[in-house]
Scaffold this motif. Structure first.
Motif, short mmCIF file in Angstrom:
data_model
loop_
_atom_site.label_atom_id
_atom_site.label_comp_id
_atom_site.label_asym_id
_atom_site.label_seq_id
_atom_site.Cartn_x
_atom_site.Cartn_y
_atom_site.Cartn_z
N VAL A 151 0.86 -1.18 0.00
CA VAL A 151 0.00 0.00 0.00
C VAL A 151 0.89 1.23 0.00
O VAL A 151 1.89 1.29 0.73
CB VAL A 151 -0.93 0.01 1.23
CG1 VAL A 151 -1.55 1.38 1.44
CG2 VAL A 151 -2.04 -1.03 1.08
N SER A 153 0.90 5.82 -0.76
CA SER A 153 0.07 7.02 -0.84
C SER A 153 -0.38 7.22 -2.28
O SER A 153 0.44 7.17 -3.21
CB SER A 153 0.85 8.25 -0.37
OG SER A 153 1.22 8.11 0.98
N GLY A 154 -1.66 7.45 -2.47
CA GLY A 154 -2.18 7.62 -3.82
C GLY A 154 -2.13 9.05 -4.29
O GLY A 154 -2.05 9.99 -3.49
N ASP A 155 -2.15 9.25 -5.61
CA ASP A 155 -2.17 10.59 -6.19
C ASP A 155 -3.54 11.23 -6.05
O ASP A 155 -3.67 12.42 -5.76
CB ASP A 155 -1.76 10.54 -7.66
CG ASP A 155 -0.32 10.08 -7.83
OD1 ASP A 155 0.49 10.40 -6.94
OD2 ASP A 155 -0.02 9.40 -8.84
N THR A 156 -4.58 10.45 -6.27
CA THR A 156 -5.94 10.97 -6.19
C THR A 156 -6.74 10.35 -5.05
O THR A 156 -7.88 10.73 -4.82
CB THR A 156 -6.68 10.71 -7.51
OG1 THR A 156 -6.69 9.30 -7.77
CG2 THR A 156 -6.00 11.44 -8.66
N THR A 157 -6.14 9.40 -4.35
CA THR A 157 -6.79 8.76 -3.21
C THR A 157 -5.84 8.79 -2.01
O THR A 157 -4.65 9.07 -2.16
CB THR A 157 -7.16 7.30 -3.52
OG1 THR A 157 -5.96 6.59 -3.89
CG2 THR A 157 -8.16 7.23 -4.66
N VAL A 159 -4.90 6.23 -0.12
CA VAL A 159 -3.95 5.13 -0.30
C VAL A 159 -4.21 4.49 -1.66
O VAL A 159 -5.28 4.65 -2.25
CB VAL A 159 -4.07 4.06 0.80
CG1 VAL A 159 -3.64 4.61 2.14
CG2 VAL A 159 -5.49 3.51 0.88
N ALA A 160 -3.20 3.76 -2.15
CA ALA A 160 -3.33 3.08 -3.44
C ALA A 160 -2.54 1.78 -3.36
O ALA A 160 -1.69 1.60 -2.48
CB ALA A 160 -2.81 3.97 -4.57
N ILE A 161 -2.81 0.87 -4.27
CA ILE A 161 -2.10 -0.40 -4.31
C ILE A 161 -0.67 -0.15 -4.78
O ILE A 161 -0.40 0.75 -5.57
CB ILE A 161 -2.82 -1.39 -5.27
CG1 ILE A 161 -2.36 -2.82 -5.03
CG2 ILE A 161 -2.65 -0.97 -6.70
CD1 ILE A 161 -2.88 -3.41 -3.76
#
Length: 423
Positions: A151, A153-157, A159-161
């Motif tokens: 996991v 850090s997401g760009d638009t969320t 967290v991200a996969i």
């Protein structure tokens, strides 16, 4: 036919074997706790030495003075609170964080030598206690997922996969599968085997941090002295408060269960006081507080009945200092599966929540959700403790509220008001 007195060596052998088994089921904490402490501002090697010394001292105290076969190690969940919330979120230095540990340890010690501990324990609803445990569990799972790269850090969320083509993620997944297999098969020392297997996989995949290097430890780093420079700040006491509560609740629960397994309920007061002294001393050894490890069930199941088992484990912990060059190469990909599984075990307490009772379950669920989502154990606890009397009053159940609980709720509310007005 046994000769008279021949049972004594046999009993001693059983105690030593139980102590050895206890050591191998808990020694993983040296690497795992050292890794967590290293994110709070000290070197990995220093964190491991601090873990070893705190575990050695607490376990020897329990064996010599408590006469109980219990191993004391830095508590999982509590170490995350120390590193990520007390130091990370508050911006304290490592030494200021140790001062928080010391003051929380003093409060813990006060409850151990007075009747106030029982009063406080009875004042906090079971639903909130379980909510804290489950919230800590999900927090550890999140940290484990981050350390493994599964996991990010997401760009638009939020967290991200992670990148599943990454060698780190692949090794972490393989190690996690091994950890789950060993755990569900109840293989002895499964966490230790997991770390060894994970490290070997990391070597095969050529990951960084798999070459042994000379250990460099600044001796001055080991002479920990808690710094009380922040003691006049409100944030200091808002950090002390949740740590003290968790120490009291967790140790009461764990110790009671383990003494029931031993049929030694009469030793509760002595064991509880030694646990409190060990937690207090942790601030000077440079680590988060120690607790009676859940892995002590393995010691008891192996025939450990007296303090000799704890003394054996304590001596082995001290000897671990000599193999730090070997264990310091253990990568995050070998540690993260352990955090995930321990977090899962803690999260299982959700089954104890009375989900059909909204006044109990809703505040507890707030704690569970807000601890990982705010990345702060203290803030997550605050949401639940503030919501509890509000929900009770809304449902006309204010008569179920105790004065100590209302005081705790007001303190948490006050902390949020101070944050809002910028104090």
């Amino acid at each position: 036919m046994n000769k008279p007195g021949s049972k004594v060596p046999g009993l001693l052998r059983n105690e030593i074997i139980a102590g050895v088994i206890g050591y191998f089921t808990t020694v993983y904490i040296v690497v795992v706790n050292g890794s967590i402490l290293s994110e709070a501002g000290i070197s990995l090697e220093t964190g491991m030495i601090a873990t070893i010394m705190a575990s050695f001292t607490g376990t020897m105290m329990m064996g010599l003075f408590g006469k109980l076969p219990l191993i004391l190690i830095p508590g999982m969940g509590i170490n995350a609170l120390f590193a990520y919330s007390i130091i990370g979120n508050n911006g304290f230095t490592f030494q200021e964080g140790l001062a928080v540990v010391f003051v929380a340890g003093l409060i813990f010690l006060f409850t151990a030598f007075s009747k106030h501990g029982v009063i406080l324990k009875n004042a906090i609803p079971e639903s909130l206690k379980h909510g804290i445990t489950v919230g800590l569990g999900f927090f550890l799972i999140l940290i484990g997922l981050e350390k493994s790269g599964l996991v990010i850090s997401g760009d638009t969320t939020i967290v991200a996969i992670g990148d599943f083509t990454s060698s780190t993620v692949i090794v972490s997944l393989l190690t996690l599968f091994i950890a789950i297999f060993l755990f569900v098969k109840n293989i002895p020392a499964n966490f230790l085997i997991t770390m060894i297997a994970g490290t070997l996989l990391a070597v095969l995949f050529g990951l960084p941090k798999t070459e042994m290097e000379p250990v460099s430890v600044n001796v001055s780093e080991l002479l920990f002295a808690p710094s009380f420079t922040a003691i006049r700040e409100l944030s200091f006491w808002l950090a002390v408060f949740p740590l003290a509560l968790i120490l009291i609740f967790e140790n009461m629960g764990i110790l009671s269960g383990q003494l029931q397994m031993l049929d030694r309920n009469d030793s509760y007061t002595k064991g509880y006081r030694i646990t409190a002294l060990s937690a207090l001393a942790s601030g000077f050894f440079g680590t988060s507080p120690t607790v009676s490890g859940a892995e002590n069930a393995a010691v008891i199941a192996s025939g450990g009945k007296t303090g000799r088992a704890a003394i054996t484990a304590g001596i082995l912990f001290l000897a671990t200092i000599f193999i730090i060059p070997w264990i310091s190469i253990v990568p995050n990909s070998a540690i993260s599966p352990i955090l995930i599984i321990v977090g899962f075990l803690m999260a299982q307490n959700i089954r104890h929540l009375p989900l059909n009772n909204l006044s109990e379950s809703l505040p507890a669920m707030l704690i569970i959700v807000m601890i990982p989502f705010t990345y702060s154990i203290g803030d997550g606890m605050a949401f639940g403790f503030i919501a509890y009397p509000i929900v009770k009053a809304a449902l006309g159940k204010q008569y179920e509220l105790s004065k100590p609980l209302l005081a705790i709720s007001l303190l948490f509310s006050f902390s949020f008001i101070m944050k809002i007005i910028g104090i």
